[in-house]
Design an enzyme around this catalytic site. Structure first.
Site, PDB file in Angstrom:
ATOM      1  N   GLU A   1      -6.416  53.920  46.539  1.00  0.00           N
ATOM      2  CA  GLU A   1      -6.896  55.310  46.653  1.00  0.00           C
ATOM      3  C   GLU A   1      -6.596  55.980  45.323  1.00  0.00           C
ATOM      4  O   GLU A   1      -5.427  56.235  44.998  1.00  0.00           O
ATOM      5  CB  GLU A   1      -6.177  56.031  47.798  1.00  0.00           C
ATOM      6  CG  GLU A   1      -6.456  55.457  49.192  1.00  0.00           C
ATOM      7  CD  GLU A   1      -7.822  55.856  49.737  1.00  0.00           C
ATOM      8  OE1 GLU A   1      -8.549  56.642  49.078  1.00  0.00           O
ATOM      9  OE2 GLU A   1      -8.173  55.370  50.824  1.00  0.00           O
TER      10      GLU A   1
ATOM     11  N   CYS B   1      -5.847  64.797  44.693  1.00  0.00           N
ATOM     12  CA  CYS B   1      -6.916  63.890  44.261  1.00  0.00           C
ATOM     13  C   CYS B   1      -8.290  64.432  44.611  1.00  0.00           C
ATOM     14  O   CYS B   1      -9.261  64.179  43.925  1.00  0.00           O
ATOM     15  CB  CYS B   1      -6.708  62.525  44.900  1.00  0.00           C
ATOM     16  SG  CYS B   1      -6.545  62.615  46.686  1.00  0.00           S
TER      17      CYS B   1
HETATM   18  P1  NAD Z   1       0.382  56.746  38.908  1.00  0.00           P
HETATM   19  O1  NAD Z   1      -0.655  55.711  39.041  1.00  0.00           O
HETATM   20  O2  NAD Z   1       0.991  56.977  37.581  1.00  0.00           O
HETATM   21  O3  NAD Z   1       1.605  56.441  39.897  1.00  0.00           O
HETATM   22  C1  NAD Z   1       1.429  56.265  41.290  1.00  0.00           C
HETATM   23  C2  NAD Z   1       2.531  55.344  41.805  1.00  0.00           C
HETATM   24  O4  NAD Z   1       2.355  54.055  41.207  1.00  0.00           O
HETATM   25  C3  NAD Z   1       3.949  55.782  41.439  1.00  0.00           C
HETATM   26  O5  NAD Z   1       4.822  55.459  42.494  1.00  0.00           O
HETATM   27  C4  NAD Z   1       4.249  54.945  40.226  1.00  0.00           C
HETATM   28  O6  NAD Z   1       5.635  54.738  40.014  1.00  0.00           O
HETATM   29  C5  NAD Z   1       3.542  53.647  40.582  1.00  0.00           C
HETATM   30  N1  NAD Z   1       3.184  52.797  39.450  1.00  0.00           N
HETATM   31  C6  NAD Z   1       2.899  53.158  38.171  1.00  0.00           C
HETATM   32  N2  NAD Z   1       2.612  52.065  37.432  1.00  0.00           N
HETATM   33  C7  NAD Z   1       2.706  50.989  38.265  1.00  0.00           C
HETATM   34  C8  NAD Z   1       2.517  49.592  38.121  1.00  0.00           C
HETATM   35  N3  NAD Z   1       2.171  49.061  36.951  1.00  0.00           N
HETATM   36  N4  NAD Z   1       2.698  48.803  39.207  1.00  0.00           N
HETATM   37  C9  NAD Z   1       3.027  49.323  40.397  1.00  0.00           C
HETATM   38  N5  NAD Z   1       3.237  50.636  40.598  1.00  0.00           N
HETATM   39  C10 NAD Z   1       3.072  51.464  39.555  1.00  0.00           C
HETATM   40  O7  NAD Z   1      -0.266  58.069  39.496  1.00  0.00           O
HETATM   41  P2  NAD Z   1       0.386  59.525  39.548  1.00  0.00           P
HETATM   42  O8  NAD Z   1       0.180  60.191  38.255  1.00  0.00           O
HETATM   43  O9  NAD Z   1       1.752  59.466  40.103  1.00  0.00           O
HETATM   44  O10 NAD Z   1      -0.508  60.206  40.686  1.00  0.00           O
HETATM   45  C11 NAD Z   1      -1.572  60.996  40.404  1.00  0.00           C
HETATM   46  C12 NAD Z   1      -2.857  60.210  40.538  1.00  0.00           C
HETATM   47  O11 NAD Z   1      -2.983  59.776  41.882  1.00  0.00           O
HETATM   48  C13 NAD Z   1      -4.075  61.069  40.267  1.00  0.00           C
HETATM   49  O12 NAD Z   1      -5.000  60.327  39.501  1.00  0.00           O
HETATM   50  C14 NAD Z   1      -4.634  61.345  41.654  1.00  0.00           C
HETATM   51  O13 NAD Z   1      -6.015  61.622  41.665  1.00  0.00           O
HETATM   52  C15 NAD Z   1      -4.293  60.077  42.362  1.00  0.00           C
HETATM   53  N6  NAD Z   1      -4.237  60.275  43.831  1.00  0.00           N
HETATM   54  C16 NAD Z   1      -5.221  59.732  44.599  1.00  0.00           C
HETATM   55  C17 NAD Z   1      -5.227  59.958  45.981  1.00  0.00           C
HETATM   56  C18 NAD Z   1      -6.323  59.387  46.854  1.00  0.00           C
HETATM   57  O14 NAD Z   1      -6.145  59.383  48.068  1.00  0.00           O
HETATM   58  N7  NAD Z   1      -7.418  58.928  46.314  1.00  0.00           N
HETATM   59  C19 NAD Z   1      -4.217  60.729  46.567  1.00  0.00           C
HETATM   60  C20 NAD Z   1      -3.223  61.255  45.749  1.00  0.00           C
HETATM   61  C21 NAD Z   1      -3.238  61.010  44.368  1.00  0.00           C
END
Ligand code: NAD
Length: 517
Positions: free
Chosen positions: A254, A288
């Site tokens: 997501e 998001c």
């Molecule tokens: P991010 O991808 O930086 O981090 C999300 C999670 O992934 C965190 O727990 C982070 O520690 C982990 N992570 C980061 N790198 C990783 C890796 N290499 N392997 C495994 N895990 C890893 O995202 P963010 O900045 O924390 O969140 C914001 C983003 O999330 C925005 O782009 C937003 O649109 C999206 N989002 C989408 C939805 C949806 O339902 N589509 C909902 C909420 C947020």
């Protein structure tokens, strides 16, 4: 500013103690409104992740052996506990993310709605389905839903409670264990939700909490998982999807959005302006599905813009642990700097600032004003990149055709909103937008809160979906258990094959005519 009274030191110690960690490393959790340190969060290393999976796997074998009714009884108690204690989760969310209290409260409602939906729907979704087998009468085939095992669940900081607990719920009810990795910024509220699950009767060890920077422990989470549920940025989603593919395990991704809103000529402006303000600035623009692009016909552009900007200027921004502020802080100083850099880049390249545009250090280190821009052009970073902050751009359109084309002109496809007096016409405009969620006369809530309907992102906004039947079935493997009551499928050695072929052709024709096959 003191922390809320529902979060005493003992509670914080209990919550940090839930993290599986032997690394000796920690991460400083700060109160976003003040920047003051609240607690040290232990960090897990890849060996801790392995330990977490082993523990969850042992508990999962027990949990999956329980009848569904018994598992659902735990979730009913959890629902009741969350109704009683939800405001503690709200306090923790506010401390860790700086979001407005109303949004934090809505997150708890999301978990409550998803839980009650699946309590009701699970017996139907998970029930075995018996079909007539290959040979009528003498054979049967039954589809059985088997839990995947242990799900690796990785959640972001923007809706930490909902994306952790709501996505865990169908997995747990279906009989899985979970290794859960929230973002370091937003772990305490998630740990509190997990503690309520245990209080409700979850077997010890079934949900394991690990913490750390994604690149440090992400690989171990995916390598040990039977399925991965990830919510976060598109960039991280690509890395996780690639590794899941390599391991031949399923995943739901997501991801991000750059969501458009189209205002049709016959839209009710009072409703549309109030709804657009909410859809744009809720969660300080860190949702998001929130709106970052507004398309208004040239005919109504002047009036809409004037009234919208007035409404945005009236937004009450603040960092208090009560329901007064409309909008809270951004999650961190780096996030505020990112948002500010998008606005500064746009202004340097000729965008017009209609309101906002500046940080609010008087309120706290990560506050930023609700901001409206126009005259945004393709060369500006925020024209296409997700800003993920309280910033929106207004564009004009000459025809509905053009509005639809502009709305679709993005790599993303998560959410879209269309406002119009003629609901059927507005709906048909919405259906032409390539996005997983279409909201008519609302910004995002009417689709997101429909828990019976499955939804997910199109294009770079994701793979797979959540909610609805598919949102639970994805956490299961399907097993086809076929039974032959009498052996009629093996041919004896002296079979006359010419006769056998003719008989088979006749039989297939007959079964098609009768509608058996
Ligand atoms: P991010 O991808 O930086 O981090 C999300 C999670 O992934 C965190 O727990 C982070 O520690 C982990 N992570 C980061 N790198 C990783 C890796 N290499 N392997 C495994 N895990 C890893 O995202 P963010 O900045 O924390 O969140 C914001 C983003 O999330 C925005 O782009 C937003 O649109 C999206 N989002 C989408 C939805 C949806 O339902 N589509 C909902 C909420 C947020």
């Amino acid at each position: 500013m003191g922390l809320p009274s529902t979060t005493p030191a003992e509670l914080l110690t209990k919550l940090t103690g839930m993290v599986v960690s032997t690394s000796g490393c920690s991460h400083a959790v700060t109160e976003v409104y003040t920047g003051e340190q609240v607690v040290d969060l232990p960090q897990s290393d890849p060996v801790d992740v392995q330990t977490a999976y082993a523990t969850a796997r042992a508990a999962q074998a027990v949990w999956a052996s329980w009848p569904l009714k018994r598992r659902l009884a735990v979730m009913k108690r959890f629902h009741e506990l969350l109704l009683e204690c939800g405001l503690t989760a709200v306090d923790l969310m506010q401390i860790e993310t700086g979001k407005a209290r109303r949004m934090a409260f809505e997150e708890t409602c999301d978990v409550l709605m998803v839980t009650s939906h699946y309590i009701k729907a699970a017996p139907r979704i998970l029930k075995e389905r018996k079909h007539g087998g290959v040979v009528p009468i003498v054979s049967t085939s039954t589809e059985v839903r088997v839990p995947k095992g242990v799900v690796g669940l990785i959640s972001p900081w923007n809706f930490p409670f909902a994306t952790s607990l709501s996505d865990a719920m169908p997995a747990l009810i279906a009989g899985n264990g979970i290794v859960l990795k929230p973002d370091n910024k937003s772990t305490l509220n998630v740990a509190y939700g997990v503690s309520l699950l245990y209080e409700a009767g979850l077997p010890t060890g079934l949900v394991q909490l690990v913490c750390g920077q994604g690149p440090d422990i992400g690989s171990a989470i995916i390598d040990n998982a039977d399925y991965v549920m990830f919510t976060g940025s598109t960039a991280t989603g690509r890395t996780i999807g690639a590794q899941a593919g390599q391991n031949l395990i399923g995943c739901t991704l997501e991801l991000g959005g750059k969501n458009p809103l189209i205002l049709l000529d016959d839209a009710d402006l009072d409703e549309a302006i109030a709804g657009t303000v909410t859809a744009t600035f809720l969660n300080t623009g860190q949702a998001c599905m929130h709106i970052e692009r507004i398309y208004v016909s040239e005919k109504r552009r002047e009036e809409f813009t004037r009234r919208f900007v007035e409404a945005v200027r009236a937004i009450q921004v603040g960092g208090t642990y009560d329901f007064a502020p409309d909008m809270g802080s951004l999650v961190s100083v780096p996030q505020r700097e990112r948002v500010q850099s998008h606005v500064e880049d746009a202004l340097a390249k000729g965008a017009t600032l209609l309101t906002g545009g500046k940080p609010r250090p008087d309120l706290g280190p990560a506050f930023f004003e609700p901001t409206v821009l126009t005259d945004v052009t393709e060369d500006m970073v925020l024209a296409r990149t997700e800003t993920f902050g309280p910033v929106v751009s207004i564009y004009g359109y000459a025809s509905v055709e053009q509005a639809v084309a502009l709305a679709n002109d993005t790599e993303y496809g998560l959410n879209a909103s269309v406002w119009g007096g003629d609901r059927k016409a507005a709906e048909s405009v919405g259906r032409r937008i390539r996005a997983g969620n279409i909201n008519v006369n609302d910004g995002l809530a009417v689709s997101y809160a429909s828990k019976k309907s499955t939804s997910g992102g199109f294009k770079a906004s994701g793979v797979g979906s959540r909610h609805g039947d598919a949102g639970m079935l994805k956490y299961t493997d399907v097993q086809n258990v076929a039974v032959l009551k009498k052996q009629v499928l093996t041919n004896p050695p002296d079979t006359d094959w010419a006769k056998q072929v003719a008989k088979t052709v006749k039989g297939l024709r007959f079964m098609r005519k009768l509608g058996i096959r």
